[in-house]
Design a protein around this motif. Structure first.
Motif, mmCIF file in Angstrom:
data_model
loop_
_atom_site.group_PDB
_atom_site.id
_atom_site.type_symbol
_atom_site.label_atom_id
_atom_site.label_comp_id
_atom_site.label_asym_id
_atom_site.label_seq_id
_atom_site.Cartn_x
_atom_site.Cartn_y
_atom_site.Cartn_z
ATOM 1 N N LYS A 1 0.825 -1.213 0.000
ATOM 2 C CA LYS A 1 0.000 0.000 0.000
ATOM 3 C C LYS A 1 0.858 1.262 0.000
ATOM 4 O O LYS A 1 0.434 2.321 -0.438
ATOM 5 C CB LYS A 1 -0.911 -0.030 1.230
ATOM 6 C CG LYS A 1 -2.204 0.732 1.081
ATOM 7 C CD LYS A 1 -3.129 0.429 2.257
ATOM 8 C CE LYS A 1 -4.424 1.212 2.138
ATOM 9 N NZ LYS A 1 -5.304 0.996 3.307
ATOM 10 N N ARG B 1 2.607 4.495 1.453
ATOM 11 C CA ARG B 1 2.286 5.462 2.498
ATOM 12 C C ARG B 1 0.779 5.711 2.563
ATOM 13 O O ARG B 1 0.063 5.446 1.598
ATOM 14 C CB ARG B 1 2.974 6.797 2.217
ATOM 15 C CG ARG B 1 4.482 6.732 2.189
ATOM 16 C CD ARG B 1 5.084 7.897 1.446
ATOM 17 N NE ARG B 1 4.775 7.853 0.021
ATOM 18 C CZ ARG B 1 5.150 8.772 -0.862
ATOM 19 N NH1 ARG B 1 5.842 9.817 -0.459
ATOM 20 N NH2 ARG B 1 4.834 8.650 -2.134
ATOM 21 N N ASN C 1 -5.050 7.020 0.283
ATOM 22 C CA ASN C 1 -5.305 5.756 -0.420
ATOM 23 C C ASN C 1 -6.784 5.514 -0.694
ATOM 24 O O ASN C 1 -7.657 6.219 -0.188
ATOM 25 C CB ASN C 1 -4.710 4.599 0.389
ATOM 26 C CG ASN C 1 -3.194 4.601 0.353
ATOM 27 O OD1 ASN C 1 -2.590 4.805 -0.703
ATOM 28 N ND2 ASN C 1 -2.575 4.406 1.513
#
Ligand SMILES: C[S@@+](CC[C@H](N)C(=O)[O-])C[C@H]1O[C@@H](n2cnc3c(N)ncnc32)[C@H](O)[C@@H]1O
Length: 338
Positions: free
Chosen positions: A47, A49, A115
């Motif tokens: 993933k 950061r 994200n």
């Protein structure tokens, strides 16, 4: 009696002093600063950061701006991006033209590091106009606790990390091995993967637009009518009770059939209010839609209308693209080998 008056006064004072989320966004847009109550943290090699809350965040609150260079979609197509860089391009529509926030530069800002979460995002992206310039800002759609990761829905494309099959997971690794950038999530162990797969490019695009309204700031709105990133068409109920349809619909979305919606309000400060909510990012593979639109015909924000699907395909060159239907078909044709 005295206690009641005191409580009432306190409530009124709090109400008065509460900063409207859109004003908070404007302040941070203009100061070019991120809010201090968020921090970057490395999650894992897959993933990379992420951004986390260091303070509780109220539902509806402004969170962070997705900062970067505002360029035309045309310019975006013309630039040469690595695969990794292309994941930091956010395309959206404003005043019937397609634009892009190019956040590919490691500039220390946090918005670009947020994200994807398509199942239960705690934020949504909206477009705020300041000084006749669009800015992409994230707002909380629910209360966010300290330590929680800030996430929003990149859209309904088949982003590789959403696939559970091991083969697809490998594909992500394959893609990243060819990158030249040195992002902290470029896992060293990924170099071990050998592949013949062609280079893939993933891009973010947001074409689901909803005007930012006062009603967005209420818990009721957020609870009862969560902004739906998968919805390309949003109904808005105007003050006189009319329903205004904006954008292009994804008819699978329940919001379309909902009576309620977002109240279309015209704010006193038109420079902030003209805008649309930008929602998702979409996966782009090897192509871009035809975004060739002249950019020098800027018109009044008040006539800005939400996005319509982009038509046509453009460059064969890997780049980040936006439009959902196009992307979906690209992904499908890719997966079927067409
Ligand atoms: C805009 S960047 C976000 C910041 C990135 N995590 C970083 O460290 O630079 C998008 C990239 O983050 C990663 N990413 C985003 N959401 C993810 C998720 N839910 N699961 C796995 N990787 C994700 C993917 O590599 C994607 O290409």
């Amino acid at each position: 009696m005295c206690v009641c008056v005191t409580i009432f006064s306190t409530i009124m004072l709090k109400r008065k002093t509460r900063i409207r989320p859109v004003d908070d966004a404007r302040t941070h847009i203009q100061s070019l600063r991120d809010k201090p109550e968020f921090m970057e943290r490395f999650i894992d090699n897959n993933k990379g950061r992420g951004v986390f809350a260091t303070q509780p965040v109220e539902a509806g609150a402004f969170v962070l701006e997705y900062r970067g260079e505002l360029i035309s979609a045309e310019e975006c197509r013309a630039r040469d991006y690595t695969e990794l860089q292309s994941t930091f391009l956010f395309e959206f529509e404003w005043q019937k033209r397609h634009w892009c926030i190019d956040a590919s530069k490691e500039d220390g800002t946090l918005g670009r590091l947020i994200n994807d979460n398509h199942k239960s995002p705690n934020c949504t992206m909206k477009k705020i106009i300041v000084n006749d310039t669009p800015h992409l800002c994230l707002f909380a759609v629910k209360k966010i606790e300290i330590g929680s990761e800030i996430e929003y829905n990149y859209g309904d494309s088949q982003w590789p990390w959403r696939k559970k099959e091991p083969k697809q997971q490998t594909s992500v690794i394959e893609t990243k091995t060819s990158l030249t950038d040195h992002s902290s999530h470029d896992a060293s162990n990924k170099d071990a993967v050998v592949t013949q797969e062609p280079k893939q490019v993933f891009t973010i695009k947001g074409f689901s637009l909803v005007n930012y309204t006062e009603s967005d700031e209420t818990d009721e709105y957020i609870k009862d009518n969560p902004p739906s990133p998968h919805c390309d068409v949003v109904r808005k109920k105007t003050r006189n009770g009319n329903i205004q349809v904006i954008g292009v619909a994804d008819f699978s979305d329940p919001l379309i059939d909902s009576n309620e919606s977002i109240v279309d309000e015209t704010d006193e400060d038109s420079s902030l209010q003209s805008d649309n909510e930008v929602v998702p990012k979409n996966l782009l593979m090897d192509r871009v839609p035809n975004c060739s639109v002249p950019l020098n015909e800027s018109s009044d924000d008040s006539i800005d209308e939400p996005s319509t699907p982009m038509s046509g395909m453009a460059s064969q060159r890997p780049r980040r693209n936006c439009h959902r239907p196009i992307q979906r078909s690209l992904v499908e044709s890719r997966s079927t080998g067409a």
